[in-house]
Design a protein around this motif. Sequence first.
Motif, PDB file in Angstrom:
ATOM      1  N   LEU A   1     115.308  24.360   0.040  1.00  0.00           N
ATOM      2  CA  LEU A   1     116.561  23.662  -0.252  1.00  0.00           C
ATOM      3  C   LEU A   1     116.360  22.521  -1.238  1.00  0.00           C
ATOM      4  O   LEU A   1     117.177  22.323  -2.153  1.00  0.00           O
ATOM      5  CB  LEU A   1     117.158  23.123   1.055  1.00  0.00           C
ATOM      6  N   HIS A   2     115.289  21.749  -1.077  1.00  0.00           N
ATOM      7  CA  HIS A   2     115.092  20.607  -1.974  1.00  0.00           C
ATOM      8  C   HIS A   2     114.904  21.066  -3.416  1.00  0.00           C
ATOM      9  O   HIS A   2     115.248  20.342  -4.356  1.00  0.00           O
ATOM     10  CB  HIS A   2     113.893  19.762  -1.506  1.00  0.00           C
ATOM     11  N   ARG A   3     114.375  22.266  -3.592  1.00  0.00           N
ATOM     12  CA  ARG A   3     114.225  22.789  -4.951  1.00  0.00           C
ATOM     13  C   ARG A   3     115.580  23.147  -5.552  1.00  0.00           C
ATOM     14  O   ARG A   3     115.830  22.879  -6.737  1.00  0.00           O
ATOM     15  CB  ARG A   3     113.307  24.014  -4.950  1.00  0.00           C
ATOM     16  N   TRP A   4     116.454  23.761  -4.757  1.00  0.00           N
ATOM     17  CA  TRP A   4     117.795  24.071  -5.257  1.00  0.00           C
ATOM     18  C   TRP A   4     118.531  22.793  -5.629  1.00  0.00           C
ATOM     19  O   TRP A   4     119.229  22.735  -6.662  1.00  0.00           O
ATOM     20  CB  TRP A   4     118.595  24.859  -4.221  1.00  0.00           C
ATOM     21  N   LEU A   5     118.378  21.753  -4.812  1.00  0.00           N
ATOM     22  CA  LEU A   5     119.028  20.483  -5.121  1.00  0.00           C
ATOM     23  C   LEU A   5     118.468  19.883  -6.421  1.00  0.00           C
ATOM     24  O   LEU A   5     119.221  19.336  -7.245  1.00  0.00           O
ATOM     25  CB  LEU A   5     118.836  19.498  -3.967  1.00  0.00           C
ATOM     26  N   ALA A   6     117.158  20.000  -6.611  1.00  0.00           N
ATOM     27  CA  ALA A   6     116.538  19.495  -7.840  1.00  0.00           C
ATOM     28  C   ALA A   6     117.003  20.288  -9.051  1.00  0.00           C
ATOM     29  O   ALA A   6     117.250  19.715 -10.123  1.00  0.00           O
ATOM     30  CB  ALA A   6     115.016  19.552  -7.717  1.00  0.00           C
TER      31      ALA A   6
ATOM     32  N   ILE B   1     119.878  21.880  -9.426  1.00  0.00           N
ATOM     33  CA  ILE B   1     121.263  21.489  -9.726  1.00  0.00           C
ATOM     34  C   ILE B   1     121.299  20.125 -10.415  1.00  0.00           C
ATOM     35  O   ILE B   1     121.979  19.940 -11.433  1.00  0.00           O
ATOM     36  CB  ILE B   1     122.101  21.466  -8.427  1.00  0.00           C
ATOM     37  N   ALA B   2     120.547  19.161  -9.874  1.00  0.00           N
ATOM     38  CA  ALA B   2     120.523  17.821 -10.464  1.00  0.00           C
ATOM     39  C   ALA B   2     119.970  17.860 -11.883  1.00  0.00           C
ATOM     40  O   ALA B   2     120.506  17.200 -12.795  1.00  0.00           O
ATOM     41  CB  ALA B   2     119.678  16.887  -9.597  1.00  0.00           C
TER      42      ALA B   2
ATOM     43  N   ALA C   1     114.579  14.081 -10.899  1.00  0.00           N
ATOM     44  CA  ALA C   1     114.685  15.298 -10.081  1.00  0.00           C
ATOM     45  C   ALA C   1     113.390  16.083 -10.110  1.00  0.00           C
ATOM     46  O   ALA C   1     112.934  16.608  -9.084  1.00  0.00           O
ATOM     47  CB  ALA C   1     115.852  16.155 -10.585  1.00  0.00           C
TER      48      ALA C   1
END
Length: 311
Positions: free
Chosen positions: A125-130, A132-133, A295
């Motif tokens: 999940l943290h990779r998907w957030l990164a 997107i950012a 990010a």
Amino acid sequence: MKLATDNRALAMACVLAGVGLASAQDAVVKYMSSGYPAYETLLFRCVGSLPVIAFVLWKQGRGWSIATPLWPRVCLRGLILAAAYLCFVLAIAAIPIANAVAIYFTMPFFVAGLAGPLLHERVRLHRWLAIIAGFIGVLIMVRPGAGVFEPASLLALGSALGYAVGQMLGRPLSQRVAPIVIATWQNFIYAGMALAIGILFNVFDFGPFTHPSLVFLSRPPVWPSAFDAVLLFGHGIFAGTAMILFINAYRLAETNFVAPFEYSAMIWAVFYGIVLFGDFPDFYTWVGAGIVVTAGILMILRDRALDRSLA
């Protein structure tokens, strides 16, 4: 002398020096883009890199032996990276180095996003957030639809994608083929691409171009002055030396420790842009680049923390 395999201080020194040399190489290319064709600068880069490559091959006792049964994969990766490099140098002919470098740093996000479909890895999940950012940061910088949008920004983004694919192809290759052998093949592929582009634009008439990237791509060859020849050969030495420094950096310490230091390229990009070309980043570039870099670093640090917890 064989280097230790776990030396963080030396790894940090190697990656910072490598980034500095690679950034100097970019500055030379941008300087040359106003009077020389891209294929000529690339050819000089390949020739200038040869002494460094030859030294490493000799040091490893290989002579000029670069034979490998995996040469088709090595060549495929080399072609992808050659196209990515060409996209990057064409981009910096039209946009500030800082903008191109900041957009290039979306490369880790491409790697993270492609890890699922290509390597069958679970994308956390943290990779998907990164991811997107990071791409929000790019949108802030390039502002598509605004009157200031520069199409060359897409070349920088394409370069990041190409380098990401090349990196993913390189993961399994580096376990079976010596890095210097891969680098030597890559250098020759770069040279072959430069010659092919030079022949193409000097045999066929594609008409006049006005965009800086296309002018840089298609300009006739120019006999360099003594000073420019030194710079052209020198930027090849920079590139070859940086390659060796990066190889050693990632051999001396784990990837998640070394990778964040590559973001020091933003400092060099801003420095060279201001001092050599008068390109002071605007507000949107600062904001977008800050989001991309933050990010990327946070993604790497989070990966490192998770890897430690699973160890």
